[in-house]
Scaffold this motif. Structure first.
Motif, PDB file in Angstrom:
ATOM      1  N   ALA A 426       0.827  -1.204   0.000  1.00 56.80           N
ATOM      2  CA  ALA A 426       0.000   0.000   0.000  1.00 56.80           C
ATOM      3  C   ALA A 426       0.865   1.260   0.000  1.00 56.80           C
ATOM      4  CB  ALA A 426      -0.935  -0.011   1.208  1.00 56.80           C
ATOM      5  N   VAL A 427       1.964   1.237   0.758  1.00 57.99           N
ATOM      6  CA  VAL A 427       2.889   2.377   0.774  1.00 57.99           C
ATOM      7  C   VAL A 427       3.561   2.530  -0.590  1.00 57.99           C
ATOM      8  CG1 VAL A 427       4.998   3.300   1.808  1.00 57.99           C
ATOM      9  CG2 VAL A 427       3.267   2.201   3.247  1.00 57.99           C
ATOM     10  N   ALA A 428       4.027   1.416  -1.165  1.00 63.21           N
ATOM     11  CA  ALA A 428       4.664   1.474  -2.486  1.00 63.21           C
ATOM     12  C   ALA A 428       3.682   1.976  -3.545  1.00 63.21           C
ATOM     13  CB  ALA A 428       5.197   0.092  -2.864  1.00 63.21           C
ATOM     14  N   ASP A 429       2.431   1.525  -3.471  1.00 64.97           N
ATOM     15  CA  ASP A 429       1.416   1.975  -4.440  1.00 64.97           C
ATOM     16  C   ASP A 429       1.154   3.472  -4.303  1.00 64.97           C
ATOM     17  OD1 ASP A 429       1.190  -0.587  -5.397  1.00 64.97           O
ATOM     18  OD2 ASP A 429      -0.654  -1.053  -4.314  1.00 64.97           O
ATOM     19  N   LEU A 431       3.293   5.796  -3.252  1.00 66.15           N
ATOM     20  CA  LEU A 431       4.436   6.521  -3.817  1.00 66.15           C
ATOM     21  C   LEU A 431       4.486   6.412  -5.333  1.00 66.15           C
ATOM     22  CD1 LEU A 431       7.052   5.410  -1.134  1.00 66.15           C
ATOM     23  CD2 LEU A 431       6.006   7.675  -1.351  1.00 66.15           C
ATOM     24  N   ALA A 432       4.132   5.236  -5.859  1.00 65.11           N
ATOM     25  CA  ALA A 432       4.102   5.065  -7.311  1.00 65.11           C
ATOM     26  C   ALA A 432       3.033   5.956  -7.930  1.00 65.11           C
ATOM     27  CB  ALA A 432       3.851   3.600  -7.665  1.00 65.11           C
ATOM     28  N   GLY A 433       1.919   6.115  -7.229  1.00 62.32           N
ATOM     29  CA  GLY A 433       0.848   6.977  -7.729  1.00 62.32           C
ATOM     30  C   GLY A 433       1.246   8.436  -7.793  1.00 62.32           C
ATOM     31  N   LYS A 434       2.254   8.834  -7.022  1.00 62.07           N
ATOM     32  CA  LYS A 434       2.738  10.214  -7.060  1.00 62.07           C
ATOM     33  C   LYS A 434       3.923  10.381  -8.005  1.00 62.07           C
ATOM     34  CE  LYS A 434       2.795  12.740  -3.360  1.00 62.07           C
ATOM     35  NZ  LYS A 434       1.724  13.707  -3.686  1.00 62.07           N
ATOM     36  N   GLY A 435       4.309   9.290  -8.679  1.00 62.87           N
ATOM     37  CA  GLY A 435       5.321   9.416  -9.723  1.00 62.87           C
ATOM     38  C   GLY A 435       6.651   8.752  -9.442  1.00 62.87           C
ATOM     39  N   ILE A 436       6.835   8.104  -8.283  1.00 62.53           N
ATOM     40  CA  ILE A 436       8.091   7.405  -8.007  1.00 62.53           C
ATOM     41  C   ILE A 436       8.113   6.103  -8.800  1.00 62.53           C
ATOM     42  CG2 ILE A 436       9.568   6.378  -6.247  1.00 62.53           C
ATOM     43  CD1 ILE A 436       9.258   9.432  -6.071  1.00 62.53           C
ATOM     44  N   ARG A 442      11.134  -1.837  -3.657  1.00 63.09           N
ATOM     45  CA  ARG A 442      10.758  -3.222  -3.409  1.00 63.09           C
ATOM     46  C   ARG A 442       9.845  -3.213  -2.179  1.00 63.09           C
ATOM     47  NH1 ARG A 442      13.677  -2.407  -7.083  1.00 63.09           N
ATOM     48  NH2 ARG A 442      15.697  -3.378  -7.597  1.00 63.09           N
ATOM     49  N   HIS A 443       8.838  -4.037  -2.158  1.00 61.01           N
ATOM     50  CA  HIS A 443       8.009  -4.144  -0.958  1.00 61.01           C
ATOM     51  C   HIS A 443       7.998  -5.588  -0.478  1.00 61.01           C
ATOM     52  CE1 HIS A 443       5.042  -5.110  -4.156  1.00 61.01           C
ATOM     53  NE2 HIS A 443       4.513  -5.900  -3.240  1.00 61.01           N
ATOM     54  N   ARG A 444       8.006  -5.744   0.840  1.00 61.63           N
ATOM     55  CA  ARG A 444       8.133  -7.082   1.412  1.00 61.63           C
ATOM     56  C   ARG A 444       7.460  -7.150   2.778  1.00 61.63           C
ATOM     57  NH1 ARG A 444      13.887 -10.276   1.905  1.00 61.63           N
ATOM     58  NH2 ARG A 444      13.070 -12.236   2.704  1.00 61.63           N
ATOM     59  N   GLY A 445       6.808  -8.285   3.046  1.00 63.22           N
ATOM     60  CA  GLY A 445       6.173  -8.502   4.334  1.00 63.22           C
ATOM     61  C   GLY A 445       6.959  -9.484   5.180  1.00 63.22           C
TER      62      GLY A 445
END
Length: 476
Positions: A426-429, A431-436, A442-445
């Motif tokens: 959710a955090v990666a999404d 940031l990606a939505g703002k252009g990163i 990488r995202h990992r649980g």
């Protein structure tokens, strides 16, 4: 003569031949959940404690999975154990060799008796092996295989194929029930990974094995085994937006409600049983993420089971009306991103202010990042923190980061892993939505595997429920 003593001896003798007692006969296995020190399967003299290796002498023994260090996975296998801490990782190879383990039974499987036995099985998305690769590359044993159960008179002997599964294609743990009716007495059992049959050529594949049940004597009569079929949801991985769901299943050849179980995420739940229609229904409260639904039934002839997944998720990753949550801090972050009366941005993450002082591998905790309880829904109060992370990544386009999610221990391993992964995503999404660029993240649980405080106190549990930013590189 003491007639009372005579009567008691006669009753004891009759009970020793009772068919009811025979039905309850159980053969326990040694180390049924394959507990051992995690390691890759180099030839170390034994594969798993209590088991005997049945693979080709020139090849390695089965692996003890998973690695205790999430940063150093054994062959890329990250599936958490279903039971205990470790499990069996088995492969088949394109050189026409495959892996198997054998064990001497504490009591033999007798001819013309019937038995039931179960294993939990899964498939790893990737199973890399440098030993099988050409040059310095890696070979991925990623194809689906099946499990075969053999009986025999000695270790690794294949006198009779007792039962086998279909191909194991799913990545989550599922229970598989086997039924044995040996034609001869068998004192040893062999669990073997094997190719799809028929198959023209050998190939590289894997299967994960955990939580072997005791072997139980069952009726060999004409009584049919239970047939369980989940009707609603009608397909695997059904996606829903509602928090509650009505499950419906048909259960045949079972007369009593006590012989039926409904489980959600491995926990029993209340249900209704219509004996006339032979249907089970349950109104289920779902957790955020993947929910595993199981319906089980048992009679004298054996067991029946069906399972399916329901994915409960929000359509919007940002919660417009945040719920009360155990994740909430005693104070909330400022609603604006600047200090009052100043043009200087409010600094929530001092470690992100000077990239020259950062090092590879550095971890930065996002203390002001909040989610709704048991979900990956980001709360409004977290936006200033996310904005600061976004500004850092936008200003430093060479930095590559990992977003790692962590939980406390107040959930089972499967849900903890799913929740922590969903929160990191959710955090990666966001940031990606703002252009990163997604190539820089990488995202990992990590679930509950890396606590930073005790889970015995509310403060400690709150500390463990976190998201961290890890610096992977500075090369973009």
């Amino acid at each position: 003569m003491n007639y009372r003593l005579y009567t008691l001896l006669l009753i004891a003798l009759l009970m020793s031949f009772s068919p009811v007692q025979a039905q309850e006969e159980i053969i326990n296995l040694s180390n049924p959940s394959f507990e051992d020190y995690p390691r890759v399967g180099a030839k170390l003299g034994r594969p798993h404690r209590g088991w005997f290796d049945c693979g080709k002498a020139s090849e390695s023994v089965p692996d003890v999975q998973p690695s205790p260090d999430p940063d150093n996975l054994f062959f890329g296998v990250s599936t958490p154990a279903y039971e205990g801490s470790t499990y069996l990782g088995m492969v088949v190879r394109d050189n026409d060799t495959w892996e198997g383990l054998s064990q001497r039974l504490r009591a033999p499987l007798e001819a013309d008796k019937c038995y039931t036995f179960s294993l939990y099985l899964a498939k790893s998305r990737s199973y890399l092996s440098p030993a099988r690769a050409a040059g310095n590359g890696m070979t991925n044993h990623d194809k689906s295989v099946k499990i075969r159960i053999w009986g025999g008179p000695s270790y690794c002997a294949k006198a009779e194929l007792l039962d086998e599964t279909q191909l194991i294609t799913h990545q989550e743990w599922r229970e598989y029930t086997f039924r044995f009716e040996p034609k001869e007495t068998m004192r040893f059992i062999l669990i073997e990974a094997f190719y799809k049959t028929p198959s023209l050529l050998p190939y590289n594949g894997n299967v994960l094995v955990d939580n072997a049940s005791p072997i139980r004597v069952i009726s060999c009569g004409d009584d049919p085994t239970p047939i369980v079929k989940i009707i609603n949801p009608a397909r695997e991985k059904t996606n829903v937006k509602e928090e509650a769901f009505t499950m419906l299943a048909s259960v045949k050849h079972v007369d009593k409600k006590q012989d039926i179980k409904v489980l959600v995420n491995r926990k029993p739940v209340n249900f209704r049983y219509n004996s006339r229609k032979k249907q089970v229904s349950a109104y289920l409260g779902l957790l955020k993420g993947v929910n595993r639904i199981e319906v089980r039934a048992r009679n004298k002839a054996g067991d029946g089971k069906d399972d399916v997944s329901i994915m409960y998720e929000y359509s919007n990753p940002i919660d417009t009306e945040p719920l009360a949550s155990v994740d909430d801090p005693p104070t909330t972050p400022p609603s604006n991103s600047k200090l009052q009366g100043s043009d200087k941005p409010f600094v929530l993450l001092p470690d992100l202010q000077d990239v020259s002082k950062m090092r590879k591998g550095q971890q930065i905790r996002l203390d002001k990042l909040y989610f709704s309880v048991d979900s990956a829904v980001i709360k409004k109060e977290a936006l200033p923190m996310l904005e600061e992370v976004y500004r850092f990544l936008e200003k430093n386009p060479s930095v590559v980061v990992e977003i790692g999610g962590h939980t406390n221990n107040r959930c089972d391993a499967v849900f903890c892993n799913e929740l922590s992964k969903a929160r990191a995503k959710a955090v990666a999404d966001f940031l990606a939505g703002k252009g990163i660029s997604v190539s820089r993240m990488r995202h990992r649980g990590y679930g509950k595997s890396k606590p930073v405080a005790t889970n015995a106190t509310p403060t400690g549990r709150q500390s463990n429920q976190r998201v961290e930013l890890k610096i992977l590189s500075f090369n973009g």
